[in-house]
Design a protein around this motif. Structure first.
Motif, PDB file in Angstrom:
ATOM      1  N   ASP A  35      12.331  15.533   0.862  1.00 43.69           N
ATOM      2  CA  ASP A  35      10.876  15.533   0.990  1.00 43.69           C
ATOM      3  C   ASP A  35      10.220  14.708  -0.110  1.00 43.69           C
ATOM      4  O   ASP A  35       9.276  13.959   0.143  1.00 43.69           O
ATOM      5  N   SER A  36      10.738  14.807  -1.321  1.00 48.63           N
ATOM      6  CA  SER A  36      10.193  14.034  -2.449  1.00 48.63           C
ATOM      7  C   SER A  36      10.380  12.540  -2.225  1.00 48.63           C
ATOM      8  O   SER A  36       9.456  11.743  -2.448  1.00 48.63           O
ATOM      9  N   THR A  90      10.760  10.995   0.620  1.00 52.84           N
ATOM     10  CA  THR A  90       9.898  10.578   1.737  1.00 52.84           C
ATOM     11  C   THR A  90       8.454  10.420   1.277  1.00 52.84           C
ATOM     12  O   THR A  90       7.791   9.444   1.645  1.00 52.84           O
ATOM     13  N   LYS A  91       7.951  11.348   0.466  1.00 57.19           N
ATOM     14  CA  LYS A  91       6.567  11.258  -0.035  1.00 57.19           C
ATOM     15  C   LYS A  91       6.379   9.986  -0.862  1.00 57.19           C
ATOM     16  O   LYS A  91       5.383   9.283  -0.715  1.00 57.19           O
ATOM     17  N   PHE A  92       7.333   9.703  -1.742  1.00 53.76           N
ATOM     18  CA  PHE A  92       7.240   8.505  -2.573  1.00 53.76           C
ATOM     19  C   PHE A  92       7.273   7.252  -1.700  1.00 53.76           C
ATOM     20  O   PHE A  92       6.433   6.363  -1.840  1.00 53.76           O
ATOM     21  N   GLU A  93       8.226   7.180  -0.797  1.00 58.82           N
ATOM     22  CA  GLU A  93       8.382   5.988   0.046  1.00 58.82           C
ATOM     23  C   GLU A  93       7.175   5.772   0.951  1.00 58.82           C
ATOM     24  O   GLU A  93       6.778   4.632   1.195  1.00 58.82           O
ATOM     25  N   THR A  94       6.568   6.824   1.421  1.00 56.65           N
ATOM     26  CA  THR A  94       5.357   6.713   2.243  1.00 56.65           C
ATOM     27  C   THR A  94       4.199   6.192   1.403  1.00 56.65           C
ATOM     28  O   THR A  94       3.454   5.303   1.838  1.00 56.65           O
ATOM     29  N   ALA A  95       4.056   6.704   0.190  1.00 58.13           N
ATOM     30  CA  ALA A  95       2.964   6.274  -0.694  1.00 58.13           C
ATOM     31  C   ALA A  95       3.099   4.810  -1.085  1.00 58.13           C
ATOM     32  O   ALA A  95       2.096   4.086  -1.182  1.00 58.13           O
ATOM     33  N   PRO A 114       3.477   9.814  -5.947  1.00 54.91           N
ATOM     34  CA  PRO A 114       4.014  11.178  -5.955  1.00 54.91           C
ATOM     35  C   PRO A 114       5.350  11.292  -6.681  1.00 54.91           C
ATOM     36  O   PRO A 114       6.239  10.461  -6.485  1.00 54.91           O
TER      37      PRO A 114
END
Length: 152
Positions: free
Chosen positions: A79-80, A82-87, A130
């Motif tokens: 989840d971490s 994915t959040k970073f890569e999306t941002a 993130p």
């Protein structure tokens, strides 16, 4: 997909100039128009040829500062990441993002107009990504090689 010498030559020519006409391409590689066209279409369908693009000159667009940034995250769960890569996708100045092995999690390539613009980007966006634990920036002094051509 297995590539023969004609396929590889087609790819070499198209990497140098994606605007080459099918007539010119077929002459360069030594095939008639229709077989050459079929090979290009097959490689497009197979995903070997992903897209045709226009390459821009960064310096002429006043994007003369390249920065490479190593990023270490606080957490490494899915989840971490994915959040970073999306941002990262939302920041236009980041033109490349790679996951890396070793003690750093990501390598970013950023292009900006000036050191001052990078400082603003760093303070306003990069440090706010993130789950970032640490950022380490390195400025490119000179680009020695720049190619978009894959060694096929």
């Amino acid at each position: 997909m297995k590539l023969d010498k004609f396929d590889r030559e087609i790819l070499r020519v198209m990497q140098k100039d994606a605007t080459v006409s099918m007539a010119e391409l077929s002459q360069y590689v030594g095939l008639s128009h229709t077989p050459c066209w079929r090979r290009v279409k097959r490689m497009e369908a197979e995903g070997i040829i992903r897209q045709k693009v226009t390459l821009l000159d960064a310096k002429k667009l006043s994007l003369g500062v390249s920065v490479f940034i190593y990023v270490t995250l606080k957490n490494h769960d899915g989840d971490s990441l994915t959040k970073f890569e999306t941002a990262v996708q939302e920041i236009d100045e980041i033109i490349e993002c790679h996951t890396t092995s070793g003690d750093k999690d990501y390598l970013l390539k950023v292009m900006v107009r000036s050191i001052e613009e990078y400082e603003l980007l760093l303070k306003s966006k990069l440090t706010c990504l993130p789950l970032v634990d640490h950022l380490s920036s390195t400025f490119a002094l000179k680009q020695v090689k720049n190619t978009t051509e894959l060694p096929i």
